[in-house]
Every structure is written in structure tokens, then in C-alpha cells.
Design an enzyme around this catalytic site. Structure first.
Site, short mmCIF file in Angstrom:
data_model
loop_
_atom_site.label_atom_id
_atom_site.label_comp_id
_atom_site.label_asym_id
_atom_site.label_seq_id
_atom_site.Cartn_x
_atom_site.Cartn_y
_atom_site.Cartn_z
N CYS A 134 -9.27 -7.44 -7.34
CA CYS A 134 -8.41 -6.27 -7.55
C CYS A 134 -7.17 -6.66 -8.35
O CYS A 134 -6.25 -7.28 -7.82
CB CYS A 134 -8.01 -5.68 -6.19
SG CYS A 134 -6.84 -4.33 -6.35
N CYS A 137 -3.90 -4.98 -7.18
CA CYS A 137 -3.33 -5.58 -5.96
C CYS A 137 -2.67 -6.94 -6.25
O CYS A 137 -1.63 -7.26 -5.67
CB CYS A 137 -4.41 -5.82 -4.91
SG CYS A 137 -5.61 -4.52 -4.75
N ASP A 138 -3.27 -7.74 -7.12
CA ASP A 138 -2.88 -9.16 -7.19
C ASP A 138 -2.29 -9.62 -8.52
O ASP A 138 -1.86 -10.77 -8.63
CB ASP A 138 -4.11 -10.04 -6.88
CG ASP A 138 -4.62 -9.81 -5.46
OD1 ASP A 138 -3.80 -9.43 -4.60
OD2 ASP A 138 -5.82 -9.98 -5.22
#
Ligand code: NAP
Length: 315
Positions: A134, A137-138
Site C-alpha cells: 500500500c 499507507c507507507d
């Protein structure tokens, strides 16, 4: 007696939320069950550019938030639970969750799909420690670091473009000599000076002690392997894997008809082989898995569920 819902929807992605909206607006008692965060894959998509009416840079999470509000406004309930077993033999269907058991006159199954792993040594151990599925997200963790993106489809190339906002260099590693992504997305990537490509290449192994430190690439044409180690000053780098998705249909094995890859087989009205059970979204055999087709499936499934209830439960 416990409540019997008209419609219980498994999955709170675009298909489930659209089904919830149509079902609740038709005044059916509606419950949407989601095991993680509502939104499915678009909840982790930075930009949804191809949903009609999306304004430039509309983000997945903001689209999901509006869908959720709309469902609630019309009276759909949304709860967090993971369904582990379903009983579809009787007219009233039973859904057994980790928290509760639910009863429904009809079910709309919209569990979506989750990221496929490459299945190479080191991948599982180093997930969340340099290996990610993701970018939204990261990506931030890799500000000014080097990252590799694995895959050649729409997800890999779109997320690679997004990662260039953070990483100092992004390399797309693809097992073929051309991308599978839509031409418009490819063009953007080819124009981006921060993106490099490694063609005909796969990963043999990811190395690291508690954090990604190295990766072994294999050139599929020559068979040669090449080990890449983190730059001394960095100590690590990112590996973002986008090699497709697997439908989340396992608990329905033997109950609902599926193809060889585990996607539900339905008719054009989203009907499965079990009366009163409908499937919608990415979990279904279809030619285009997009938000726009997921919401269409959800709407059709809800309208069909309404007809099914009308014909089977009302005088
Ligand atoms: P995908 O289209 O299935 O592409 C997966 C990519 O990963 C392919 O290039 C595949 O290579 C490669 N791959 C598969 N297994 C691999 C492995 N074990 N090792 C290395 N590479 C591997 O998946 P996706 O890109 O996630 O897209 C899924 C669906 O969502 C598609 O229908 C896509 O159009 C849609 N989507 C659309 C958008 C958009 O329109 N904006 C954005 C994201 C996703 P091969 O080419 O050799 O098979």
C-alpha cells in the site's frame, strides 16, 4: 428474537456501499459488515481519476467517506465484524461472525479482493519492514529513499508515479518487456524522470535482518541473478508489491459457484446459484474491475434483493 435483516451485505467497499445505499433507500432493513476499514481497495488509493465526476486529485478515502455518509443517511447500519461461516440452506440465511451471528432474508456478498503475494523467501518476514502492499499507507516512510515497485499493471504503475512524490528514485520491476497498464498511465510513467524500469526481471529473495537490506533479482532472459544492497547511508529501501489481487471468497467454497481462480459466477442480475444470495464487485467474474463497475453491481444486486424479498416473503 434476534433481528432478521432484509439485506445483510458482506463487504464495505464501493460495491457493498452502493448496495447498502440502494437497499436502504428502498426501505429495506440493511446491515453492512466490514472486517477492516470501509472502502476496500480505494481506501488506500491516492487518486481516483477515472470515476465519472471525480474532480482532479479526488482521493479514495474522501470518496469512501461520502459513500459511507450517504448509506447512513438513508438508514443502513455499518458494523465491524469478520464473517467466518455462512449457512445458506434455509430461507433465512445465517452469517456467523467473530463478534455476532446475523440473520438475513437476502445476502449481498461483496468482499472484494486482497493483494497477491509474490511468494518469495523473505517477503512475509519483512512485510511492514520495507515490504509493502500500500503506497498510500507507507510511501511517507520512504521519503528520500530508493524504492522498487513490482508488477506491470495499472496498480503498479499508478502507485509508482505516486511514490515519486516521496522516494528519491523509483524502479518498476516487471517480468515482461512491456507494461500491462493502460496506455495513459504508462505515458505518465515514461515521462517521469524519477522512474526507471527493470524489464524481464523477477525477485528471487528479499534479504534483511528485521528490515529490508537487500534483494536478489533474476533476469528471466539470461537467467542471471543480481543482488542489490541498500545504500550505506540509507541502510534500507522499499519494495512495493502490486502483482494483482485474490478474491476473498474462501468461506463460500462449496456453497456458491466460482471459477478456477475463486471468482463468483453470477448472471447479469448478480444472482448466484443460491436464491436470495447475490454477489457484487471485484469478487465476481467480470471483464473490468473498477469502482464504476463495482458500484453498478451493488445497485443491481440491491434492486434484485428487493424483488427477491417481495416475491418470497410478502403476501
Ligand atoms: P493486474 O492487472 O492483474 O496486474 C498484475 C501485474 O503483476 C501484471 O503485470 C503481472 O504480470 C504481474 N505479476 C503477477 N504475478 C506476479 C509475480 N508473481 N511476480 C511478478 N509479477 C507478477 O493487477 P493490478 O494492476 O493490481 O490491477 C487489478 C485490476 O484493477 C485491473 O483490472 C486493473 O485494471 C484495475 N485497476 C485499475 C486502475 C485504474 O484504472 N486507475 C488502478 C488500479 C487497478 P503479467 O503482465 O506478466 O501477468
Amino acid at each position: 428474537m434476534e433481528k432478521i435483516y432484509d439485506v445483510v451485505i458482506i463487504g464495505g467497499g464501493p460495491a457493498g456501499l452502493s448496495a447498502g445505499l440502494y437497499s436502504a433507500r428502498a426501505k429495506m432493513s440493511t446491515l453492512i459488515l466490514e472486517k477492516n476499514k470501509t472502502g476496500g481497495q480505494i481506501a488506500t488509493t491516492e487518486e481516483v481519476a477515472n470515476y465519472p465526476g471525480s474532480i482532479e486529485h479526488a482521493s479514495g478515502p474522501s470518496l469512501v467517506a461520502r459513500m459511507v455518509d450517504q448509506c447512513k443517511e438513508f438508514g443502513a447500519a455499518i458494523e465491524k465484524d469478520t464473517i467466518t461461516e455462512v449457512k445458506l440452506d434455509d430461507q433465512i440465511k445465517i452469517l456467523v461472525g467473530e463478534k455476532n451471528t446475523y440473520m438475513a432474508r437476502s445476502i449481498i456478498v461483496a468482499p472484494g479482493a486482497s493483494p497477491r503475494l509474490m511468494d518469495v523467501p523473505g517477503e512475509k518476514e519483512l512485510t511492514g519492514k520495507g515490504v509493502s502492499y500500500c503506497a498510500t499507507c507507507d510511501a511517507d516512510f520512504f521519503t528520500d529513499f530508493e524504492v522498487f515497485v513490482i508488477g506491470g499493471g495499472d496498480s503498479a504503475v499508478e502507485e509508482a508515479i505516486f511514490l515519486t512524490r516521496f522516494a528519491r528514485k523509483v524502479t518498476i520491476v516487471h517480468r515482461r518487456d512491456e507494461l500491462k497498464a493502460a496506455k495513459s498511465i504508462q505515458e505518465k510513467a515514461f515521462k517521469n524522470s524519477k522512474i526507471d524500469f527493470m524489464w524481464n526481471t523477477t525477485i528471487d529473495e528479499i534479504k534483511g535482518d528485521g528490515i529490508v537490506e537487500g534483494v536478489v533479482f533474476r533476469n528471466l532472459q539470461t537467467g542471471e541473478t543480481q543482488e542489490h544492497m541498500a545504500h550505506e547511508d540509507d541502510g534500507t529501501f522499499g519494495i512495493f508489491v502490486f502483482v494483482g489481487y485474490i478474491p476473498q471468497t474462501q468461506i463460500f467454497k462449496g456453497l456458491l459457484d466460482m471459477d478456477g481462480a475463486g471468482y463468483f459466477i453470477t448472471d447479469d442480475n448478480m444472482k448466484t446459484n443460491v436464491p436470495g444470495v447475490f454477489a457484487a464487485g471485484d469478487c465476481r467474474v467480470k471483464s473490468l474491475r473498477q469502482v464504476v463497475t463495482a458500484v453498478s453491481d451493488g445497485a443491481i444486486a440491491a434492486v434484485q434483493a428487493e424483488k427477491y424479498i417481495e416475491n418470497n416473503f410478502h403476501e
